[in-house]
Design a protein around this motif. Structure first.
Motif, mmCIF file in Angstrom:
data_model
loop_
_atom_site.group_PDB
_atom_site.id
_atom_site.type_symbol
_atom_site.label_atom_id
_atom_site.label_comp_id
_atom_site.label_asym_id
_atom_site.label_seq_id
_atom_site.Cartn_x
_atom_site.Cartn_y
_atom_site.Cartn_z
ATOM 1 N N VAL A 91 0.872 -1.179 0.000
ATOM 2 C CA VAL A 91 0.000 0.000 0.000
ATOM 3 C C VAL A 91 0.906 1.225 0.000
ATOM 4 O O VAL A 91 1.886 1.287 0.757
ATOM 5 N N TYR A 92 0.579 2.208 -0.848
ATOM 6 C CA TYR A 92 1.340 3.449 -0.915
ATOM 7 C C TYR A 92 0.363 4.614 -0.831
ATOM 8 O O TYR A 92 -0.607 4.671 -1.606
ATOM 9 N N VAL A 93 0.593 5.528 0.099
ATOM 10 C CA VAL A 93 -0.286 6.687 0.276
ATOM 11 C C VAL A 93 0.093 7.764 -0.745
ATOM 12 O O VAL A 93 1.200 8.310 -0.702
ATOM 13 N N LEU A 94 -0.830 8.039 -1.659
ATOM 14 C CA LEU A 94 -0.605 9.053 -2.695
ATOM 15 C C LEU A 94 -0.951 10.460 -2.207
ATOM 16 O O LEU A 94 -0.230 11.422 -2.489
ATOM 17 N N LYS A 95 -2.082 10.592 -1.510
ATOM 18 C CA LYS A 95 -2.556 11.898 -1.018
ATOM 19 C C LYS A 95 -3.280 11.694 0.302
ATOM 20 O O LYS A 95 -3.844 10.624 0.549
ATOM 21 N N GLY A 96 -3.315 12.725 1.100
ATOM 22 C CA GLY A 96 -4.078 12.683 2.338
ATOM 23 C C GLY A 96 -3.392 11.868 3.406
ATOM 24 O O GLY A 96 -2.164 11.713 3.414
ATOM 25 N N CYS A 147 -0.322 7.390 8.745
ATOM 26 C CA CYS A 147 0.260 7.188 7.419
ATOM 27 C C CYS A 147 -0.089 8.390 6.557
ATOM 28 O O CYS A 147 -1.268 8.655 6.310
ATOM 29 N N THR A 148 0.925 9.126 6.126
ATOM 30 C CA THR A 148 0.740 10.332 5.339
ATOM 31 C C THR A 148 1.292 10.124 3.934
ATOM 32 O O THR A 148 1.887 9.084 3.627
ATOM 33 N N GLU A 149 1.123 11.136 3.097
ATOM 34 C CA GLU A 149 1.592 11.077 1.716
ATOM 35 C C GLU A 149 3.041 10.595 1.663
ATOM 36 O O GLU A 149 3.900 11.086 2.396
ATOM 37 N N GLY A 150 3.274 9.577 0.820
ATOM 38 C CA GLY A 150 4.611 9.019 0.661
ATOM 39 C C GLY A 150 4.876 7.790 1.518
ATOM 40 O O GLY A 150 5.909 7.146 1.362
ATOM 41 N N MET A 151 3.940 7.447 2.408
ATOM 42 C CA MET A 151 4.134 6.264 3.276
ATOM 43 C C MET A 151 3.946 4.989 2.459
ATOM 44 O O MET A 151 3.005 4.863 1.685
ATOM 45 N N HIS A 152 4.847 4.048 2.648
ATOM 46 C CA HIS A 152 4.816 2.740 1.993
ATOM 47 C C HIS A 152 4.576 1.693 3.073
ATOM 48 O O HIS A 152 5.252 1.696 4.105
ATOM 49 N N ILE A 153 3.613 0.810 2.845
ATOM 50 C CA ILE A 153 3.272 -0.243 3.801
ATOM 51 C C ILE A 153 3.390 -1.585 3.082
ATOM 52 O O ILE A 153 2.854 -1.746 1.989
ATOM 53 N N THR A 154 4.087 -2.529 3.690
ATOM 54 C CA THR A 154 4.209 -3.874 3.140
ATOM 55 C C THR A 154 3.591 -4.855 4.120
ATOM 56 O O THR A 154 3.886 -4.805 5.317
ATOM 57 N N LEU A 155 2.730 -5.733 3.610
ATOM 58 C CA LEU A 155 2.135 -6.787 4.435
ATOM 59 C C LEU A 155 2.417 -8.128 3.786
ATOM 60 O O LEU A 155 2.086 -8.345 2.619
ATOM 61 N N ASP A 156 3.022 -9.008 4.550
ATOM 62 C CA ASP A 156 3.198 -10.373 4.072
ATOM 63 C C ASP A 156 1.866 -11.092 4.130
ATOM 64 O O ASP A 156 0.978 -10.717 4.907
ATOM 65 N N GLU A 157 1.701 -12.127 3.338
ATOM 66 C CA GLU A 157 0.482 -12.924 3.376
ATOM 67 C C GLU A 157 0.236 -13.388 4.808
ATOM 68 O O GLU A 157 1.154 -13.855 5.481
ATOM 69 N N GLY A 158 -0.985 -13.192 5.288
ATOM 70 C CA GLY A 158 -1.331 -13.566 6.654
ATOM 71 C C GLY A 158 -1.237 -12.427 7.645
ATOM 72 O O GLY A 158 -1.730 -12.534 8.756
ATOM 73 N N ALA A 159 -0.606 -11.305 7.271
ATOM 74 C CA ALA A 159 -0.508 -10.148 8.157
ATOM 75 C C ALA A 159 -1.798 -9.333 8.081
ATOM 76 O O ALA A 159 -2.445 -9.268 7.037
ATOM 77 N N ALA A 160 -2.152 -8.718 9.198
ATOM 78 C CA ALA A 160 -3.349 -7.874 9.248
ATOM 79 C C ALA A 160 -2.944 -6.432 9.526
ATOM 80 O O ALA A 160 -1.907 -6.164 10.136
ATOM 81 N N LEU A 161 -3.780 -5.505 9.089
ATOM 82 C CA LEU A 161 -3.529 -4.075 9.239
ATOM 83 C C LEU A 161 -4.818 -3.399 9.678
ATOM 84 O O LEU A 161 -5.893 -3.704 9.160
ATOM 85 N N GLY A 162 -4.701 -2.457 10.615
ATOM 86 C CA GLY A 162 -5.871 -1.672 10.954
ATOM 87 C C GLY A 162 -6.169 -1.665 12.433
ATOM 88 O O GLY A 162 -5.378 -2.148 13.229
#
Length: 153
Positions: free
Chosen positions: A67-72, A81-96
């Motif tokens: 996931v990459y934050v483009l705006k906002g 997570c602001t503009e420019g933040m990169h998030i990597t999740l391996d299979e099985g990982a949860a976010l939120g």
């Protein structure tokens, strides 16, 4: 000998926004909108736009995800997570849980494999909706490729 496939091209301006999820926040309806750029059994890429304040449950996908934050901005659990933040999740990982900031958020997402999601904390999500005075609305109708079923929760 099989032929090596070539590149596929798709411009985001040629795609329609699809309403994916909706909630009622007082008098205001808020939604997650997506433009699907690639949707195959091996890869899904999309541009997502979330209305201000939209809340998405803690979840994971049946694939690796970027996931990459483009705006906002958005809160991802306790992380802003602001503009420019990169998030990597391996299979099985949860976010939120994920909460769009006051100006909303626009994301670029890639899922490498089965893009279907699974809930990681349904009770926590219900409590967060109640705390914020938000009501989950029925999922908007969508047409999915015939190789996958709608598993939105």
């Amino acid at each position: 000998m099989s032929e090596i496939p070539g590149p596929r091209y798709r411009h985001a301006d040629d795609e329609e926004w699809r309403e994916i999820r909706a909630q009622q926040h007082g008098e205001r309806r808020v939604s997650v909108w997506e433009k699907w750029l690639e949707f195959s059994p091996n890869c899904m890429t999309l541009i997502g736009r979330w209305d201000p304040g939209m809340i998405v449950h803690k979840h994971g996908h049946n694939s690796h995800q970027v996931v990459y934050v483009l705006k906002g901005s958005m809160m991802c659990g306790d992380t802003l997570c602001t503009e420019g933040m990169h998030i990597t999740l391996d299979e099985g990982a949860a976010l939120g849980p994920l909460v769009a900031g006051p100006e909303g958020v626009e994301l670029f997402e890639v899922m490498f494999g089965d893009p279907r999601s699974w809930p990681a904390d349904p009770e926590g999500f219900e409590a967060l909706l109640e705390e914020r005075g938000a009501v989950k609305l029925p999922n908007p109708p969508l047409v999915f490729p015939d190789w996958i079923r709608d598993s939105r929760n």
